[in-house]
Design a protein around this motif. Structure first.
Motif, PDB file in Angstrom:
ATOM      1  N   LEU A 111     -19.636  -5.182  60.753  1.00 58.01           N
ATOM      2  CA  LEU A 111     -19.570  -6.060  59.729  1.00 58.01           C
ATOM      3  C   LEU A 111     -20.598  -5.853  58.518  1.00 58.01           C
ATOM      4  N   SER A 112     -21.790  -5.399  58.941  1.00 59.91           N
ATOM      5  CA  SER A 112     -22.634  -5.177  57.979  1.00 59.91           C
ATOM      6  C   SER A 112     -22.449  -3.929  57.190  1.00 59.91           C
ATOM      7  N   LEU A 113     -21.853  -2.850  57.888  1.00 59.67           N
ATOM      8  CA  LEU A 113     -21.692  -1.725  57.390  1.00 59.67           C
ATOM      9  C   LEU A 113     -20.266  -2.000  56.252  1.00 59.67           C
ATOM     10  N   LEU A 114     -19.391  -2.839  56.614  1.00 60.10           N
ATOM     11  CA  LEU A 114     -18.340  -3.175  55.883  1.00 60.10           C
ATOM     12  C   LEU A 114     -18.824  -3.980  54.610  1.00 60.10           C
ATOM     13  N   ALA A 115     -19.845  -4.659  54.845  1.00 59.83           N
ATOM     14  CA  ALA A 115     -20.443  -5.172  53.445  1.00 59.83           C
ATOM     15  C   ALA A 115     -21.101  -4.277  52.533  1.00 59.83           C
ATOM     16  N   VAL A 116     -21.706  -3.319  52.895  1.00 60.16           N
ATOM     17  CA  VAL A 116     -22.534  -2.243  52.221  1.00 60.16           C
ATOM     18  C   VAL A 116     -21.311  -1.637  51.672  1.00 60.16           C
ATOM     19  N   THR A 117     -20.138  -1.222  52.493  1.00 58.58           N
ATOM     20  CA  THR A 117     -19.209  -0.177  51.547  1.00 58.58           C
ATOM     21  C   THR A 117     -18.355  -1.018  50.855  1.00 58.58           C
ATOM     22  N   GLY A 118     -18.139  -2.365  50.992  1.00 54.75           N
ATOM     23  CA  GLY A 118     -17.544  -2.918  50.038  1.00 54.75           C
ATOM     24  C   GLY A 118     -18.276  -2.968  48.730  1.00 54.75           C
ATOM     25  N   ALA A 119     -19.563  -3.263  48.707  1.00 51.27           N
ATOM     26  CA  ALA A 119     -20.352  -3.277  47.589  1.00 51.27           C
ATOM     27  C   ALA A 119     -20.398  -1.988  46.880  1.00 51.27           C
ATOM     28  N   LEU A 120     -20.379  -0.867  47.494  1.00 56.15           N
ATOM     29  CA  LEU A 120     -20.449   0.383  46.952  1.00 56.15           C
ATOM     30  C   LEU A 120     -18.864   0.683  46.297  1.00 56.15           C
ATOM     31  N   ILE A 121     -17.915   0.206  46.756  1.00 51.33           N
ATOM     32  CA  ILE A 121     -16.555   0.363  46.214  1.00 51.33           C
ATOM     33  C   ILE A 121     -16.594  -0.506  44.883  1.00 51.33           C
ATOM     34  N   SER A 138     -18.295  17.189  51.550  1.00 51.29           N
ATOM     35  CA  SER A 138     -17.876  17.456  53.122  1.00 51.29           C
ATOM     36  C   SER A 138     -16.645  16.577  53.448  1.00 51.29           C
ATOM     37  N   LEU A 139     -16.658  15.327  53.065  1.00 50.21           N
ATOM     38  CA  LEU A 139     -15.713  14.489  53.567  1.00 50.21           C
ATOM     39  C   LEU A 139     -14.519  14.541  52.794  1.00 50.21           C
ATOM     40  N   ALA A 140     -14.495  15.100  51.648  1.00 44.73           N
ATOM     41  CA  ALA A 140     -13.213  15.423  50.778  1.00 44.73           C
ATOM     42  C   ALA A 140     -12.423  16.584  51.411  1.00 44.73           C
ATOM     43  N   GLU A 141     -13.332  17.411  51.915  1.00 44.81           N
ATOM     44  CA  GLU A 141     -12.778  18.650  52.687  1.00 44.81           C
ATOM     45  C   GLU A 141     -12.215  18.401  54.087  1.00 44.81           C
ATOM     46  N   THR A 142     -13.085  17.461  54.926  1.00 43.60           N
ATOM     47  CA  THR A 142     -12.547  17.379  56.443  1.00 43.60           C
ATOM     48  C   THR A 142     -12.473  15.971  56.509  1.00 43.60           C
ATOM     49  N   GLY A 143     -12.273  15.073  55.713  1.00 40.75           N
ATOM     50  CA  GLY A 143     -12.034  13.475  56.024  1.00 40.75           C
ATOM     51  C   GLY A 143     -10.502  13.212  56.411  1.00 40.75           C
ATOM     52  N   PRO A 144      -9.690  13.682  55.572  1.00 42.32           N
ATOM     53  CA  PRO A 144      -8.274  13.399  55.765  1.00 42.32           C
ATOM     54  C   PRO A 144      -7.805  13.949  56.950  1.00 42.32           C
ATOM     55  N   GLN A 170     -17.679   8.043  61.615  1.00 42.72           N
ATOM     56  CA  GLN A 170     -17.047   8.165  60.398  1.00 42.72           C
ATOM     57  C   GLN A 170     -17.265   7.267  59.457  1.00 42.72           C
ATOM     58  N   LEU A 171     -17.151   5.886  59.653  1.00 47.15           N
ATOM     59  CA  LEU A 171     -17.057   4.995  58.506  1.00 47.15           C
ATOM     60  C   LEU A 171     -18.648   5.097  57.874  1.00 47.15           C
ATOM     61  N   ASP A 172     -19.737   5.314  58.707  1.00 53.29           N
ATOM     62  CA  ASP A 172     -21.155   5.489  58.421  1.00 53.29           C
ATOM     63  C   ASP A 172     -21.203   6.617  57.427  1.00 53.29           C
ATOM     64  N   LEU A 173     -20.473   7.678  57.639  1.00 51.80           N
ATOM     65  CA  LEU A 173     -20.382   8.736  56.878  1.00 51.80           C
ATOM     66  C   LEU A 173     -19.864   8.599  55.290  1.00 51.80           C
ATOM     67  N   LEU A 174     -18.739   7.798  55.452  1.00 51.69           N
ATOM     68  CA  LEU A 174     -17.970   7.518  54.434  1.00 51.69           C
ATOM     69  C   LEU A 174     -18.861   6.522  53.453  1.00 51.69           C
ATOM     70  N   ALA A 175     -19.635   5.610  54.167  1.00 48.04           N
ATOM     71  CA  ALA A 175     -20.557   4.826  53.056  1.00 48.04           C
ATOM     72  C   ALA A 175     -21.611   5.650  52.420  1.00 48.04           C
ATOM     73  N   GLY A 195     -10.137   3.149  52.870  1.00 54.73           N
ATOM     74  CA  GLY A 195      -8.839   2.234  53.028  1.00 54.73           C
ATOM     75  C   GLY A 195      -8.059   2.728  54.143  1.00 54.73           C
ATOM     76  N   ASP A 196      -8.137   3.983  54.538  1.00 55.52           N
ATOM     77  CA  ASP A 196      -7.186   4.507  55.778  1.00 55.52           C
ATOM     78  C   ASP A 196      -8.273   4.055  57.041  1.00 55.52           C
ATOM     79  N   LEU A 197      -9.222   4.531  56.977  1.00 54.50           N
ATOM     80  CA  LEU A 197     -10.018   4.378  58.271  1.00 54.50           C
ATOM     81  C   LEU A 197     -10.378   2.694  58.565  1.00 54.50           C
ATOM     82  N   TYR A 198     -10.767   1.865  57.332  1.00 52.52           N
ATOM     83  CA  TYR A 198     -10.874   0.617  57.654  1.00 52.52           C
ATOM     84  C   TYR A 198      -9.624  -0.061  58.316  1.00 52.52           C
TER      85      TYR A 198
END
Length: 432
Positions: A111-121, A138-144, A170-175, A195-198
């Motif tokens: 939930l803390s990671l979720l809050a951080v990611t929400g702020a970054l979005i 790297s995420l753009a290349e391998t993430g999907p 993976q959520l941590d890397l996206l943040a 949006g996919d991984l959450y």
């Protein structure tokens, strides 16, 4: 959540509750494990696993077991209820998870990671160069591809919580990727991955009956999908959020969420099944509100998925292909108090190739149907089969369906069979 904590912790934490009363009754009647197994026509190791609480006897064996053990069906149910062992106060760190590694800590971590990611979005990155440059690329290349793989693992896993550690990483890397300076196109791509991984994270929480946590994940998934301009992804996140309300029986709350999802889906790819999935879920909301006509219209709209050609879904955040419509019809008709229509649909669903999780849910619905009709033979048969799959998969989804059976058994508790089933479902709740 129940992620893998390593061999040393598993060794101490996975002590199954044993069936001591069951084993004692066997011994009292003079049967060895081998002799009892021979009487039933099963392997000795099977009896050993029953008594160790690792597996449950299949429903068709119960009458013969009761006869051999000279007990009533209710008495057998009592013998098969595992005794939860008292905690061992002498256990050392080598076999006990550290205090900081508890389930609640993991929940707060996500939930803390979720809050951080929400702020970054919500707040785009600045133009200042990032010291961690390269993560976003790297995420753009391998993430999907990785996200797609995680959805497949989730779909194939009997225990959905087993996927959690990989998703969390993976959520941590996206943040971290969102923190970097990036182009608008790159940021949109990262938001789509979020949006996919959450949505997958929400599914893991949802399967564990952590509905509030799941709703938080779906809300962030919807926000990220909106930022990405991905209408189908956005509509699916809203639909999953509505599912939380449906399972809390808050149908009037789910209905406007689904109406919004339908509007968003209309702006998506017409070759995808998104809008048809939204309609299928809307049918459940209408059924919960007692509107038969609206339910039938929504189900008919969902059936139109079969008219689509080509690739209907991506197998990840969108998996609707109409193959579940039989069981969804059954659920709706059961909610509407139409057992005749419900049984026809659920029986058709059971004849299909289903995952263990889905099969358990259908079995639970058929058990609820039996209880609704006061047919305790049907209720008993399907409840025990569903309980076995719930224990095998650890799925809170099946357990939630069994709650519906339990509620319908209340008026029948004067009958010992209904009381025994009620206790067995309650034991599952306690174990969960």
């Amino acid at each position: 959540m129940q992620p893998d904590l390593g061999p040393s912790i598993r060794a101490g934490a996975a002590v199954a509750p044993r069936r001591k009363r069951f084993a004692k009754r066997r011994k009292t009647l003079g049967y060895s494990q081998e002799g009892f197994a021979n009487e039933l026509g099963v392997a000795v190791s099977t009896v050993a696993r029953w008594e160790a609480g690792k597996t449950d006897p299949q429903g068709y064996l119960h009458p013969k077991m009761a006869k051999i053990l000279k007990v009533t069906p209710e008495g057998l149910a009592d013998l098969l209820t595992p005794e939860v062992p008292a905690p061992d106060r002498s256990t050392t760190y080598a076999t006990t998870p550290p205090l900081g590694d508890t389930d609640d800590m993991k929940r707060r971590d996500v939930l803390s990671l979720l809050a951080v990611t929400g702020a970054l979005i919500a707040v785009p990155s600045s133009d200042k160069p990032s010291p961690r440059s390269g993560v976003a690329a790297s995420l753009a290349e391998t993430g999907p591809e990785l996200n797609s793989h995680l959805w497949k693992v989730f779909s194939l896993s009997d225990s959905k919580q087993a996927v959690y550690p990989m998703v969390r990483h993976q959520l941590d890397l996206l943040a971290k990727g969102l923190e970097e300076c990036q182009s608008d196109a790159s940021r949109q791509q990262l938001c789509a991955l979020v949006g996919d991984l959450y949505q997958l994270a929400g599914e893991i929480f949802f399967d564990a009956n952590r509905y509030t946590d799941a709703a938080h994940c779906y809300t962030l998934a919807a926000s990220a999908s909106r930022e990405a301009g991905a209408f189908d992804l956005w509509a699916c996140a809203l639909t999953r959020h509505a599912f939380v309300e449906l399972y809390e029986r808050r149908f009037a709350v789910a209905a406007p969420i689904l109406a919004a999802a339908a509007q968003v889906a209309e702006r998506g790819d017409r070759q995808l099944s998104t809008r048809h999935w939204v309609a299928a879920v809307q049918a459940e909301a209408h059924a919960g509100l007692g509107n038969l006509d609206a339910t039938v219209r929504a189900l008919d709209n969902a059936e139109q998925v079969h008219a689509l050609a080509g690739q209907l879904h991506n197998g990840g955040w969108l998996r609707f292909d109409g193959s579940r419509l039989a069981e969804e019809r059954g659920t709706c008709y059961l909610s509407l108090g139409r057992p005749d229509l419900a049984e026809q649909a659920l029986t058709a669903a059971l004849s299909q190739q289903l995952s263990l999780r889905r099969r358990g849910a259908v079995l639970a619905e058929l058990a609820a149907l039996g209880a609704e009709r006061h047919d305790l033979d049907q209720a008993s048969h399907y409840t025990r089969a569903a309980l076995q799959l719930a224990g095998q998969t650890g799925s809170g989804y099946i357990g939630r369906k069994l709650e519906g059976v339990k509620n319908r058994l209340v008026p029948l508790l004067a009958d010992g069979r209904a009381s025994a089933l009620h206790q067995q479902i309650s034991a599952l709740d306690s174990a969960a």
